[in-house]
Design a protein around this motif. Structure first.
Motif, PDB file in Angstrom:
ATOM      1  N   LYS A   1       2.397   6.288  -7.010  1.00 44.53           N
ATOM      2  CA  LYS A   1       1.338   7.239  -7.599  1.00 44.53           C
ATOM      3  C   LYS A   1       1.330   8.553  -7.543  1.00 44.53           C
ATOM      4  CE  LYS A   1      -0.795   3.870  -9.874  1.00 44.53           C
ATOM      5  NZ  LYS A   1      -0.952   4.034 -11.426  1.00 44.53           N
ATOM      6  N   ALA A   2       1.810   9.233  -6.383  1.00 45.05           N
ATOM      7  CA  ALA A   2       1.982  10.295  -6.047  1.00 45.05           C
ATOM      8  C   ALA A   2       2.779  10.988  -6.949  1.00 45.05           C
ATOM      9  CB  ALA A   2       2.590  10.672  -4.444  1.00 45.05           C
TER      10      ALA A   2
ATOM     11  N   SER B   1       1.114   4.039  -3.073  1.00 44.58           N
ATOM     12  CA  SER B   1       0.580   5.201  -2.910  1.00 44.58           C
ATOM     13  C   SER B   1       2.041   6.256  -3.247  1.00 44.58           C
ATOM     14  CB  SER B   1       0.172   5.658  -1.641  1.00 44.58           C
ATOM     15  OG  SER B   1       1.200   5.278  -0.476  1.00 44.58           O
ATOM     16  N   SER B   2       3.268   5.856  -2.883  1.00 49.74           N
ATOM     17  CA  SER B   2       4.358   6.605  -3.225  1.00 49.74           C
ATOM     18  C   SER B   2       4.734   6.693  -4.646  1.00 49.74           C
ATOM     19  CB  SER B   2       5.507   6.155  -2.445  1.00 49.74           C
ATOM     20  OG  SER B   2       5.939   5.112  -2.748  1.00 49.74           O
TER      21      SER B   2
ATOM     22  N   LEU C   1       0.655  -1.210   0.026  1.00 49.52           N
ATOM     23  CA  LEU C   1       0.063   0.061   0.119  1.00 49.52           C
ATOM     24  C   LEU C   1       0.824   1.346  -0.028  1.00 49.52           C
ATOM     25  CD1 LEU C   1      -2.969   0.946   0.222  1.00 49.52           C
ATOM     26  CD2 LEU C   1      -2.456   0.990   2.691  1.00 49.52           C
ATOM     27  N   VAL C   2       1.969   1.249   0.765  1.00 48.87           N
ATOM     28  CA  VAL C   2       2.662   2.473   0.697  1.00 48.87           C
ATOM     29  C   VAL C   2       3.542   2.607  -0.472  1.00 48.87           C
ATOM     30  CG1 VAL C   2       4.979   3.283   2.159  1.00 48.87           C
ATOM     31  CG2 VAL C   2       2.916   2.496   3.327  1.00 48.87           C
TER      32      VAL C   2
END
Length: 91
Positions: free
Chosen positions: A28-29, A25-26, A21-22
């Motif tokens: 896709k940021a 999300s990193s 998950l992390v």
């Protein structure tokens, strides 16, 4: 004993879930630096109509105190080796 294996499996599942998950999300940021016109607008205009420059990060030389850094690393490394050698000698 079966309960311990189940709890270990749950811990591994949650750990891997949060790592994925992390990571996603990193990845896709999308953080982009501000465009130059937005930076000028943030500084505003002076009395003559010229843009006021926005102060940026202060440039720092990486090799300014490199000898202190190398000396500290050498002392730390020698201390770790010495303590490890003393610990093995006492066994």
């Amino acid at each position: 004993m079966q309960h311990v294996k189940i709890m270990k499996g749950i811990r591994i599942f949650f750990l891997s879930f949060f790592i994925v998950l992390v990571s996603i999300s990193s990845i896709k940021a999308e953080v982009h630096p501000p465009k130059p016109e937005r930076a000028v607008a943030a500084g505003g205009l002076d009395d003559d109509g010229d843009p006021i420059p926005v102060p940026g990060p202060v440039p720092v030389s990486i090799d300014r105190d490199i000898f202190f850094l190398l000396g500290a690393g050498l002392v730390l490394g020698l201390t770790a080796v010495y303590k490890n050698k003393i610990k093995k000698a006492s066994m």
